[in-house]
Design a protein around this motif. Structure first.
Motif, mmCIF file in Angstrom:
data_model
loop_
_atom_site.group_PDB
_atom_site.id
_atom_site.type_symbol
_atom_site.label_atom_id
_atom_site.label_comp_id
_atom_site.label_asym_id
_atom_site.label_seq_id
_atom_site.Cartn_x
_atom_site.Cartn_y
_atom_site.Cartn_z
ATOM 1 N N ASP A 62 2.104 13.884 -13.630
ATOM 2 C CA ASP A 62 2.408 14.594 -12.668
ATOM 3 C C ASP A 62 2.323 13.990 -11.331
ATOM 4 N N PRO A 63 3.266 13.861 -10.517
ATOM 5 C CA PRO A 63 3.375 13.146 -9.289
ATOM 6 C C PRO A 63 1.933 13.142 -8.729
ATOM 7 N N ARG A 64 1.398 14.369 -8.603
ATOM 8 C CA ARG A 64 0.150 14.512 -7.906
ATOM 9 C C ARG A 64 -0.937 13.427 -8.566
ATOM 10 N N GLU A 65 -1.065 13.479 -9.933
ATOM 11 C CA GLU A 65 -1.667 12.658 -10.411
ATOM 12 C C GLU A 65 -1.663 11.202 -10.271
ATOM 13 N N LEU A 66 -0.495 11.006 -10.067
ATOM 14 C CA LEU A 66 0.052 9.403 -9.885
ATOM 15 C C LEU A 66 -0.400 9.105 -8.607
ATOM 16 N N ALA A 67 -0.086 10.052 -7.530
ATOM 17 C CA ALA A 67 -0.537 9.378 -6.374
ATOM 18 C C ALA A 67 -2.008 9.315 -6.016
ATOM 19 N N GLU A 68 -2.732 10.204 -6.771
ATOM 20 C CA GLU A 68 -4.188 10.156 -6.995
ATOM 21 C C GLU A 68 -4.593 8.801 -7.396
ATOM 22 N N ALA A 69 -4.003 8.334 -8.499
ATOM 23 C CA ALA A 69 -4.448 6.997 -9.013
ATOM 24 C C ALA A 69 -4.030 5.846 -7.927
ATOM 25 N N SER A 70 -3.073 6.008 -7.016
ATOM 26 C CA SER A 70 -2.787 5.143 -6.279
ATOM 27 C C SER A 70 -4.001 4.889 -5.018
ATOM 28 N N THR A 124 0.978 -1.226 -0.036
ATOM 29 C CA THR A 124 -0.065 -0.062 0.118
ATOM 30 C C THR A 124 0.767 1.323 -0.044
ATOM 31 N N ASP A 125 2.075 1.187 0.247
ATOM 32 C CA ASP A 125 2.985 2.225 0.172
ATOM 33 C C ASP A 125 2.893 2.661 -1.283
ATOM 34 N N LEU A 126 3.050 3.778 -1.796
ATOM 35 C CA LEU A 126 3.127 4.091 -3.240
ATOM 36 C C LEU A 126 4.301 3.532 -3.807
ATOM 37 N N ALA A 127 5.371 3.704 -3.234
ATOM 38 C CA ALA A 127 6.453 3.115 -4.074
ATOM 39 C C ALA A 127 6.436 1.500 -3.971
ATOM 40 N N GLU A 128 6.321 0.851 -2.969
ATOM 41 C CA GLU A 128 6.159 -0.689 -3.054
ATOM 42 C C GLU A 128 4.935 -0.805 -3.765
ATOM 43 N N LEU A 129 3.841 -0.305 -3.829
ATOM 44 C CA LEU A 129 2.877 -0.606 -4.935
ATOM 45 C C LEU A 129 3.356 -0.528 -6.563
ATOM 46 N N ILE A 130 4.122 0.476 -6.501
ATOM 47 C CA ILE A 130 4.710 0.434 -7.980
ATOM 48 C C ILE A 130 5.948 -0.499 -8.482
ATOM 49 N N ARG A 165 9.268 9.850 -13.144
ATOM 50 C CA ARG A 165 7.675 9.766 -13.439
ATOM 51 C C ARG A 165 7.131 9.126 -14.715
ATOM 52 N N THR A 166 8.011 9.262 -15.631
ATOM 53 C CA THR A 166 7.411 8.751 -16.850
ATOM 54 C C THR A 166 7.239 7.258 -16.780
ATOM 55 N N GLU A 167 8.275 6.564 -16.145
ATOM 56 C CA GLU A 167 8.330 5.432 -16.284
ATOM 57 C C GLU A 167 7.198 4.787 -15.351
ATOM 58 N N ILE A 168 6.981 5.583 -14.381
ATOM 59 C CA ILE A 168 5.652 5.011 -13.345
ATOM 60 C C ILE A 168 4.478 5.277 -13.908
ATOM 61 N N ARG A 169 4.188 6.400 -14.954
ATOM 62 C CA ARG A 169 3.006 6.838 -15.548
ATOM 63 C C ARG A 169 2.704 5.402 -16.437
ATOM 64 N N THR A 204 -1.450 -0.929 -15.699
ATOM 65 C CA THR A 204 -2.039 -1.830 -14.591
ATOM 66 C C THR A 204 -3.200 -1.356 -13.904
ATOM 67 N N ILE A 205 -3.073 -0.206 -13.347
ATOM 68 C CA ILE A 205 -4.291 0.308 -12.393
ATOM 69 C C ILE A 205 -5.031 1.565 -12.687
ATOM 70 N N ALA A 206 -4.496 2.286 -13.872
ATOM 71 C CA ALA A 206 -5.216 3.507 -14.513
ATOM 72 C C ALA A 206 -5.527 3.435 -15.677
#
Lengths: 215, 478, 228
Positions: free
Chosen positions: B193-201, B148-154, B174-178, B184-186
């Motif tokens: 944007d890290p804000r958008e990525l955090a919101e997705a998680s 559930t930690d963002l990085a661990e989820l990634i 950020r691009t790799e994470i997007r 997978t989940i989005a």
């Protein structure tokens, strides 16, 4: 299970050997008391909470209920949950208060915000501390809703972390109260270490600092 | 965690079974230019943040000294503190389990899950559970663990493994994470944007938090005199996991105890500033056993040895157990900040990993790690509990040599030591060297040498021995 | 003052100009320099490589050779720091050159002149083990005509680290490449330090890159007298 216990304790004792080399008690030469005057202490708290991108306002005791109402209204929060023990004089106009009687998680997820008090606040780190007291409620209350409005009395503010620990230790020893330190809204820096406020915990935190003794 | 990525294998705990020697793994990492850029940016950012918030604490040296001394005290009487902790947790309505190794710890978690017929659990970021390979062990037992930690989820979504103690996905941008989230989940409209990525998680995990029936966490500290457990975090996923599900299992390395609740006042100052470079992390949760009507109503603590008593037995190396997992040493390390964490082949990378991994698993398992340092000392300088990492590295180098140095190296080191044993020998060796180097010197420098010195001249010129030694000059001058 | 010189193995065989410069500076200041001829190596390479027994023998040998010397100086901060850690009896007796001049003798202006732009690389051992502080900078600031240029990321390791430079050559190289880039970016004509070993690493890379920057030990700059 008992075998594992004895096994590990035996390994520990073997590892330590006969050496009961007791160093002197840990030195406590660090600051255990703050030095600021009350006014400066409150200033510091406001500044440090602000650094976390939380909102912080100072209000007089007489205007508290109004300030609480305004805080929720400004965030568009109409239905707000509260712990059973909040003082009646906090109750704002124009906001529906839902008492945690207790609420289910689903119900809690459905409210627009939560209003609580706190046990104390630490100026130097911009931290508010909750300990599930009557005006603070159980832990889920300040976790699931997306907006947390927290009332802090000026007399609840200490300057340093060590000053906070002594009263908390008493609560833990006497009542085993769960304790939560809150320093700003939830945040993550997991992506390129760029800080984003608001992940799973409340994304907005509003701290109202009241200038007269509460209750 | 995927073995294909070279990460830890099921059942191996933190160690990669086929761990490559550090120099080879590092060489590969160094050639990855994107990784180099990600790491350089991230480590420099966090160094500056840490320096800023540490500089504003007037009693930082005294806090470090207290932190060190408290850890020394805990380890010196660890058996007593463990028993006290067990008693306090039990008195507060919790259950204490003792796990001599990873398999035993994993089994406890699996047994609790089975007792409640749970097939999915939520997890707080925890190095200790990574160390024991919990997720794979649970999966083998039919239980799915959701990070559930963002990085661990990634990392979980990517089948990757952690490369940093605090920021496990520091090697990804950020691009790799997007791209990963889109797959997978989005949905494909997700931006970077890290804000958008955090919101997705947040969206992905919300429902899972609210319905989870069991959670597993690690812990930063356990308090011996009160039985309190402490988790320090930022995102709120830790609070979700330790508060909402009715059953909670916390895995605690036996070294994580502090004697009294009041001792936390030292570590709660040292850790956040050293770690995320904040005055205080957003959330710190402290709970003591079971609180009626608040949080999990069934609570288990697993006390894990997993090689820690082996570390404890080494009086020099023992201080590695002081570590509070802040990761400041990684961020300042000139080696880590260039190679990243995967080169260390362990869930514990960087300078602390270089002294912890070979001690937890035996020097034979990681003989090259103690040499993965230029001994620059930056790690010791920032360590909030004053672990003298350079000294422990030297100590472990000695053990590595004793356990099996290359015969050629051993011979050479002995020969050099014999030469240094007398000034005539030394002078004669220098004369021989001057003769021997003649064919190699071009325009006052050596550009190519045979192995093992070729490792130098591949990338650097070497100054030849001087035509007149200092002692010859001194004699001539008199 | 009578000062015994510990030249170090590298200083004897590879960089004798550093020792000659050290002698020149001390003699110019009116001190008497001796050179115990039996000296060889302090054993640091052996300690750093995991050969403690061999290192201990060399360390004991050092103690015997310098027995009776009240003040010992060496132009190598890493050897000085290592020996002082292993033999606490050497504290207050064994000094790195800049330490001796600034902290022990109270001198910052040694009468040197060096009309060039210089960057100072604070080596890791000088910063964190020997703790020479800003003594080298104080000395450099007092050199006539010298333009001291600030080095970006100065406290970053150059990647030498003894056998680290060989055993982990790729990582060591990545470090020295960054160090050299920082040095070259300053436009200085000379890079100086208080450890010849680090200067071999930096100089070796600068030379391979064909960079114009020269490496000089601090002692060499201080030895440059106003006349020459």
């Amino acid at each position: 299970m008992n075998g594992s216990r004895e096994l590990i304790l035996g390994r520990v004792r073997d590892a330590l050997g006969d050496a009961g080399e007791a160093e002197a008690l840990p030195p406590r030469a660090y600051r255990r008391q703050g030095t600021l005057e009350p006014a400066a202490r409150i200033e510091l708290l406001c500044e440090r909470i602000g650094d976390y991108q939380a909102q912080v306002r100072r209000v007089g005791a007489a205007e508290l209920a109004v300030a609480i109402g305004e805080a929720f209204a400004a965030e568009g929060a109409a239905r707000v949950c509260v712990p059973g023990g909040i003082p009646p004089q906090w109750r704002p106009e124009g906001v529906e208060l839902v008492v945690d009687a207790p609420l289910t998680l689903e119900e809690l997820d459905g409210v627009d915000g939560v209003l609580t008090g706190c046990t104390l606040a630490i100026a130097e780190t911009g931290t508010i501390v909750l300990s599930a007291g009557p005006a603070e409620g159980r832990r889920a209350l300040t976790l699931v809703p997306d907006l947390h409005v927290c009332v802090v009395g000026e007399d609840q503010v200490v300057e340093t972390v060590p000053e906070a620990m002594a009263p908390l230790a008493k609560l833990v020893r006497a009542e085993r109260r769960p304790i939560t330190f809150i320093s700003g809204p939830s945040a993550t820096s997991d992506i390129e270490l760029s800080r984003v406020e608001g992940v799973h915990g409340p994304r907005r935190l509003i701290v109202l600092i009241v200038n007269k003794e509460l209750q | 965690m995927s073995g294909a990525r070279g990460g830890p294998q099921p059942g191996d705990g933190a160690m990669n079974a086929a761990m490559r020697p550090f120099p080879a793994a590092a060489g590969e990492a160094l050639r990855d230019t994107r990784l180099r850029a990600n790491l350089a940016g991230a480590t420099h950012t966090i160094r500056e943040k840490r320096n800023r918030v540490v500089a504003e604490v007037p009693d930082w040296p005294q806090l470090r000294e207290a932190g060190r001394a408290i850890k020394v005290e805990v380890l010196a009487h660890l058996d007593t503190y463990l028993e006290a902790f067990e008693q306090a947790v039990t008195d507060a309505g919790g259950h204490v389990h003792w796990a001599p190794d990873a398999a035993a710890a994993n089994q406890v978690v699996l047994d609790v899950a089975r007792a409640h017929q749970v097939s999915e659990i939520v997890k707080v970021k925890s190095l200790t559970t990574d160390e024991i390979g919990l997720n794979d062990a649970l999966a083998a037992g039919g239980v799915h663990a959701i990070e559930t930690d963002l990085a661990e989820l990634i990392l979980q979504l990517d089948g990757d493994w952690s490369s940093h103690i605090l920021v496990p996905a520091i090697h990804l941008n950020r691009t790799e994470i997007r791209d990963l989230f889109r797959a997978t989940i989005a949905d494909p409209s997700l931006g970077d944007d890290p804000r958008e990525l955090a919101e997705a998680s947040r969206r992905y995990l919300r429902e899972r938090f609210l319905t989870a029936r069991m959670a597993v966490s690690g812990a930063n500290f356990g308090v011996a005199d009160s039985g309190t457990v402490c988790v320090v975090e930022s995102e709120g996923n830790g609070r979700m996991c330790t508060t909402l599900p009715p059953v909670l299992v916390t895995i605690l390395g036996i070294e994580k105890l502090v004697p009294t609740f009041g001792d936390l006042e030292v570590f709660l100052q040292l850790l956040p500033r050293s770690s995320t470079g904040e005055r205080m992390n957003p959330y710190t949760s402290l709970w003591t056993g079971v609180t009626p009507g608040d949080g999990p109503q069934e609570f288990h603590v697993v006390l894990l040895d997993g090689g820690r008593t082996r570390v404890l037995a080494d009086q020099v190396g023992r201080q590695a157990l002081h570590c509070i997992r802040c990761s400041a040493c990684l961020n300042v390390c000139p080696v880590y900040s260039r190679t990243g964490g995967h080169a260390y082949g362990s869930i514990y990378p960087g300078p602390i990993g270089a002294i912890l991994t070979p001690q937890l698993y035996g020097i034979e398992a990681a003989p090259t790690l103690p040499f993965a340092s230029s001994l620059c000392g930056a790690c010791y300088e920032v360590c909030p509990v004053m672990i003298d990492i350079p000294s422990v590295l030297l100590h472990l180098r000695e053990k590595a040599v004793a356990a099996g140095a290359k015969p050629g190296e051993r011979l050479a080191m002995k020969a050099v030591s014999w030469i240094f044993g007398g000034r005539r020998r030394f002078a004669a060796a220098a004369r021989l060297g001057r003769l021997g180097q003649r064919p190699l010197v071009r325009r006052g420098r050596i550009v190519r040498l045979p192995a093992p010195l070729a490792a130098w001249t591949r990338t650097r010129d070497l100054r030849p021995l001087s035509s007149e030694s200092f002692r010859d000059w001194w004699e001539r001058r008199r | 003052m009578r000062v015994a010189l510990f030249i170090t193995c590298i200083g004897d065989a590879v960089t004798p100009e550093v020792g000659r410069a050290t002698v020149a500076v001390l003699e110019r200041l009116g001190h008497e320099v001796s050179f115990p001829a039996e000296q060889t190596c302090c054993g640091q390479m052996h300690i750093n490589s995991g050969y403690r027994a061999e290192a201990d023998r060399l360390g004991e040998r050092f103690m015997e050779v310098f027995d009776g010397c009240e003040v010992i100086v060496s132009p190598s901060s890493s050897c000085v720091g290592t020996m002082r850690e292993l033999h606490p009896a050497l504290r207050g007796r064994l000094f790195e050159l800049s330490e001796l001049l600034v902290h022990k003798l109270g001198v910052t202006d040694v009468g040197a002149s060096f009309p060039h732009s210089v960057v100072y690389h604070p080596t890791c051992h000088s910063l964190r083990v020997t703790n020479v502080g800003d003594a080298p900078l104080q000395l450099l600031r007092a050199v006539a005509g010298l333009e001291l240029v600030e080095l970006p990321d100065a406290r970053e390791c150059c990647g030498f680290g003894g056998t680290f430079a060989i055993k982990n050559a790729d990582t060591s190289t990545a470090m020295v490449i960054d160090k050299c880039a920082a040095i070259v970016s300053t436009g200085a004509s000379v890079v100086t330090a208080v450890d010849s070993s680090c200067l071999l690493q930096i100089g070796g890379r600068l030379s391979r890159e064909g960079a114009e920057v020269r490496t000089m030990h601090l002692a060499e700059i201080l030895a440059h007298a106003a006349s020459g």
